[in-house]
Motif scaffolding. Structure first.
Motif, PDB file in Angstrom:
ATOM      1  N   PHE A 204      33.136  23.137  29.373  1.00  0.00           N
ATOM      2  CA  PHE A 204      33.089  21.679  29.516  1.00  0.00           C
ATOM      3  C   PHE A 204      31.829  21.274  30.279  1.00  0.00           C
ATOM      4  O   PHE A 204      31.420  21.941  31.229  1.00  0.00           O
ATOM      5  CB  PHE A 204      34.306  21.169  30.292  1.00  0.00           C
ATOM      6  N   ASN A 205      31.245  20.148  29.890  1.00  0.00           N
ATOM      7  CA  ASN A 205      30.222  19.521  30.712  1.00  0.00           C
ATOM      8  C   ASN A 205      30.903  18.656  31.767  1.00  0.00           C
ATOM      9  O   ASN A 205      31.966  18.077  31.507  1.00  0.00           O
ATOM     10  CB  ASN A 205      29.287  18.673  29.855  1.00  0.00           C
ATOM     11  N   ALA A 206      30.290  18.568  32.948  1.00  0.00           N
ATOM     12  CA  ALA A 206      30.961  17.879  34.052  1.00  0.00           C
ATOM     13  C   ALA A 206      29.957  17.258  35.015  1.00  0.00           C
ATOM     14  O   ALA A 206      28.825  17.755  35.168  1.00  0.00           O
ATOM     15  CB  ALA A 206      31.867  18.847  34.809  1.00  0.00           C
ATOM     16  N   PHE A 207      30.399  16.186  35.666  1.00  0.00           N
ATOM     17  CA  PHE A 207      29.585  15.561  36.711  1.00  0.00           C
ATOM     18  C   PHE A 207      30.504  14.878  37.722  1.00  0.00           C
ATOM     19  O   PHE A 207      31.674  14.596  37.441  1.00  0.00           O
ATOM     20  CB  PHE A 207      28.590  14.550  36.126  1.00  0.00           C
ATOM     21  N   ALA A 208      29.957  14.627  38.901  1.00  0.00           N
ATOM     22  CA  ALA A 208      30.664  13.870  39.941  1.00  0.00           C
ATOM     23  C   ALA A 208      29.746  12.757  40.411  1.00  0.00           C
ATOM     24  O   ALA A 208      28.531  12.955  40.539  1.00  0.00           O
ATOM     25  CB  ALA A 208      31.040  14.780  41.106  1.00  0.00           C
ATOM     26  N   GLY A 213      30.355   7.282  51.015  1.00  0.00           N
ATOM     27  CA  GLY A 213      30.148   8.421  51.890  1.00  0.00           C
ATOM     28  C   GLY A 213      29.235   9.476  51.311  1.00  0.00           C
ATOM     29  O   GLY A 213      28.348   9.203  50.501  1.00  0.00           O
ATOM     30  N   ARG A 214      29.480  10.715  51.711  1.00  0.00           N
ATOM     31  CA  ARG A 214      28.699  11.873  51.260  1.00  0.00           C
ATOM     32  C   ARG A 214      29.657  13.029  51.016  1.00  0.00           C
ATOM     33  O   ARG A 214      30.670  13.150  51.701  1.00  0.00           O
ATOM     34  CB  ARG A 214      27.663  12.299  52.308  1.00  0.00           C
ATOM     35  N   ALA A 215      29.308  13.889  50.063  1.00  0.00           N
ATOM     36  CA  ALA A 215      30.165  15.035  49.746  1.00  0.00           C
ATOM     37  C   ALA A 215      29.326  16.290  49.581  1.00  0.00           C
ATOM     38  O   ALA A 215      28.183  16.235  49.122  1.00  0.00           O
ATOM     39  CB  ALA A 215      30.958  14.773  48.475  1.00  0.00           C
ATOM     40  N   ALA A 216      29.916  17.417  49.967  1.00  0.00           N
ATOM     41  CA  ALA A 216      29.367  18.718  49.592  1.00  0.00           C
ATOM     42  C   ALA A 216      30.022  19.083  48.265  1.00  0.00           C
ATOM     43  O   ALA A 216      31.239  19.269  48.191  1.00  0.00           O
ATOM     44  CB  ALA A 216      29.668  19.757  50.659  1.00  0.00           C
ATOM     45  N   ILE A 217      29.227  19.159  47.215  1.00  0.00           N
ATOM     46  CA  ILE A 217      29.725  19.446  45.868  1.00  0.00           C
ATOM     47  C   ILE A 217      29.136  20.777  45.426  1.00  0.00           C
ATOM     48  O   ILE A 217      27.923  20.910  45.298  1.00  0.00           O
ATOM     49  CB  ILE A 217      29.335  18.321  44.891  1.00  0.00           C
ATOM     50  N   GLY A 219      28.642  23.149  47.207  1.00  0.00           N
ATOM     51  CA  GLY A 219      27.765  23.596  48.283  1.00  0.00           C
ATOM     52  C   GLY A 219      26.531  22.743  48.492  1.00  0.00           C
ATOM     53  O   GLY A 219      25.791  22.965  49.456  1.00  0.00           O
ATOM     54  N   SER A 220      26.291  21.747  47.631  1.00  0.00           N
ATOM     55  CA  SER A 220      25.108  20.882  47.749  1.00  0.00           C
ATOM     56  C   SER A 220      25.516  19.503  48.266  1.00  0.00           C
ATOM     57  O   SER A 220      26.538  18.960  47.852  1.00  0.00           O
ATOM     58  CB  SER A 220      24.416  20.721  46.397  1.00  0.00           C
ATOM     59  N   GLU A 221      24.700  18.931  49.153  1.00  0.00           N
ATOM     60  CA  GLU A 221      24.980  17.609  49.697  1.00  0.00           C
ATOM     61  C   GLU A 221      24.606  16.528  48.686  1.00  0.00           C
ATOM     62  O   GLU A 221      23.493  16.529  48.138  1.00  0.00           O
ATOM     63  CB  GLU A 221      24.196  17.390  50.986  1.00  0.00           C
ATOM     64  N   VAL A 222      25.534  15.615  48.433  1.00  0.00           N
ATOM     65  CA  VAL A 222      25.317  14.522  47.489  1.00  0.00           C
ATOM     66  C   VAL A 222      25.704  13.228  48.194  1.00  0.00           C
ATOM     67  O   VAL A 222      26.804  13.122  48.736  1.00  0.00           O
ATOM     68  CB  VAL A 222      26.143  14.717  46.199  1.00  0.00           C
ATOM     69  N   GLY A 223      24.789  12.249  48.184  1.00  0.00           N
ATOM     70  CA  GLY A 223      25.006  11.023  48.935  1.00  0.00           C
ATOM     71  C   GLY A 223      25.611   9.902  48.128  1.00  0.00           C
ATOM     72  O   GLY A 223      25.844  10.016  46.914  1.00  0.00           O
ATOM     73  N   ASP A 224      25.844   8.792  48.806  1.00  0.00           N
ATOM     74  CA  ASP A 224      26.409   7.598  48.188  1.00  0.00           C
ATOM     75  C   ASP A 224      25.526   7.136  47.031  1.00  0.00           C
ATOM     76  O   ASP A 224      24.295   7.148  47.118  1.00  0.00           O
ATOM     77  CB  ASP A 224      26.510   6.492  49.238  1.00  0.00           C
ATOM     78  N   THR A 243      32.518  15.625  55.284  1.00  0.00           N
ATOM     79  CA  THR A 243      32.559  15.568  56.742  1.00  0.00           C
ATOM     80  C   THR A 243      33.006  14.184  57.219  1.00  0.00           C
ATOM     81  O   THR A 243      33.569  14.041  58.298  1.00  0.00           O
ATOM     82  CB  THR A 243      31.175  15.888  57.333  1.00  0.00           C
ATOM     83  N   GLY A 244      32.757  13.145  56.411  1.00  0.00           N
ATOM     84  CA  GLY A 244      33.224  11.793  56.686  1.00  0.00           C
ATOM     85  C   GLY A 244      34.044  11.293  55.516  1.00  0.00           C
ATOM     86  O   GLY A 244      34.098  11.936  54.458  1.00  0.00           O
ATOM     87  N   ASP A 245      34.692  10.158  55.675  1.00  0.00           N
ATOM     88  CA  ASP A 245      35.500   9.614  54.585  1.00  0.00           C
ATOM     89  C   ASP A 245      34.633   9.407  53.348  1.00  0.00           C
ATOM     90  O   ASP A 245      33.579   8.751  53.421  1.00  0.00           O
ATOM     91  CB  ASP A 245      36.130   8.289  54.999  1.00  0.00           C
ATOM     92  N   THR A 246      35.084   9.943  52.226  1.00  0.00           N
ATOM     93  CA  THR A 246      34.279   9.964  51.000  1.00  0.00           C
ATOM     94  C   THR A 246      35.164   9.673  49.794  1.00  0.00           C
ATOM     95  O   THR A 246      36.326  10.092  49.740  1.00  0.00           O
ATOM     96  CB  THR A 246      33.602  11.343  50.824  1.00  0.00           C
ATOM     97  N   ARG A 247      34.588   8.968  48.822  1.00  0.00           N
ATOM     98  CA  ARG A 247      35.282   8.721  47.557  1.00  0.00           C
ATOM     99  C   ARG A 247      34.316   9.021  46.424  1.00  0.00           C
ATOM    100  O   ARG A 247      33.127   8.694  46.483  1.00  0.00           O
ATOM    101  CB  ARG A 247      35.774   7.276  47.480  1.00  0.00           C
ATOM    102  N   LEU A 248      34.841   9.641  45.381  1.00  0.00           N
ATOM    103  CA  LEU A 248      34.008   9.985  44.239  1.00  0.00           C
ATOM    104  C   LEU A 248      34.863  10.058  42.990  1.00  0.00           C
ATOM    105  O   LEU A 248      36.090  10.184  43.054  1.00  0.00           O
ATOM    106  CB  LEU A 248      33.277  11.320  44.473  1.00  0.00           C
TER     107      LEU A 248
END
Length: 297
Positions: A204-208, A213-217, A219-224, A243-248
């Motif tokens: 499957f192809n996939a994305f987030a 906030g910010r997420a480690a996806i 292992g990589s940091e991805v910002g708002d 590390t902080g409240d995040t939604r994705l």
């Protein structure tokens, strides 16, 4: 709301590329960010487009999206805040409110409008375009309104809240199941210090897309307001942490591996099919096909 124990992955997919969308406007001047652009369609097959909108100023959304056509694919609108009224040439009408979704299969052709039903306040959400296989591009149009209460949710022991719009997550079936492309569409709310793992088939192809906030996806940091394209590297899913409240949103699907020919709101497989779509629309055959579909139902 269910409370679900989740299972770890053997190996998370890594992030191949981080994309920041392009600011644009559509419809009658609605300001939005086009995150999944046309140059990414082959890479993220079967997904054709992702628009994100988050506007506090009514001048940026009040014009809405007056009557416009579609053929050959599906549109998925997910509202986080605000209200949109939908009407189409098959006689469907519905009000899409906070937390709700609309799944429209344009198929052989629909003319529809999406207009705000508010004069002020926040308007926020997404529209995702999902391709149809060649054999289904001229299927009968259809439409489904999914109120917020009908979107399944679960919470992990760590407090991660997951809304399952499509596909399945940890045994919870989503509101929509689609053949061929088998899309997964999750809205994931990660409180500070939590993590979540989601299995994704290797082909499957996939994305987030992070919208708070910010997420480690992987292992990589991805910002708002950034999209992480997940590598097709043999991982059995993706690990998310905050590390902080995040939604994705997390989106994945089985690629169709078919030619893509697009002209504006028409997505077919060949240039000749695009010419036929334009001719049918100009001749009013979209409306006639939609009425026949309505009568059959």
């Amino acid at each position: 709301m269910n409370r679900i124990e989740t299972s770890p992955l053997q190996r998370s997919r890594r992030v191949e590329r981080v994309v920041r969308g392009v600011a644009t406007s559509d419809g009658a001047g609605v300001r939005l960010t086009r995150v999944l652009t046309q140059d990414l369609q082959r890479r993220l097959d079967p997904f054709l487009m992702l628009d994100a909108f988050r506007n506090e100023n009514p001048d940026d959304y009040i014009g809405g999206f007056p009557d416009h056509p579609h053929r050959g694919f599906e549109t998925v609108t997910y509202m986080l805040a605000g209200c949109m009224r939908h009407r189409d040439s098959a006689g469907n009408e519905g009000l899409l409110g906070p937390g709700g979704a609309q799944w429209m299969t344009a198929g052989s052709g629909l003319v529809h409008s999406e207009m705000p039903e508010q004069q002020d306040g926040l308007m926020e959400g997404f529209q995702l375009w999902l391709n149809l296989p060649a054999a289904d591009k001229l299927c009968a149009p259809s439409y489904r309104d999914i109120p917020s209460a009908q979107i399944p949710e679960f919470v992990t022991p760590d407090g991660v809240r997951v809304r399952v719009l499509a596909g399945a997550s940890h045994g919870v079936a989503g509101a929509v199941q689609r053949p061929h492309t088998e899309p997964l569409y999750l809205d994931v709310h990660l409180p500070a210090g939590t993590a979540f793992a989601q299995a994704i088939p290797a082909d499957f192809n996939a994305f987030a897309y992070v919208y708070r906030g910010r997420a480690a996806i992987g292992g990589s940091e991805v910002g708002d307001a950034q999209m992480a394209i997940l590598a097709n590297d043999g991982g059995d899913g993706v690990e998310l942490a905050a590390t902080g409240d995040t939604r994705l949103i997390l989106v994945a699907g089985r690629p169709l591996k078919q030619p893509i020919a697009q002209w504006g709101p028409f997505v077919m497989n060949t240039t000749d099919e695009i010419h036929a779509a334009v001719a049918d629309y100009r001749a009013g055959r979209f409306e006639a096909a939609a009425v026949r579909s309505l009568n059959r139902n």
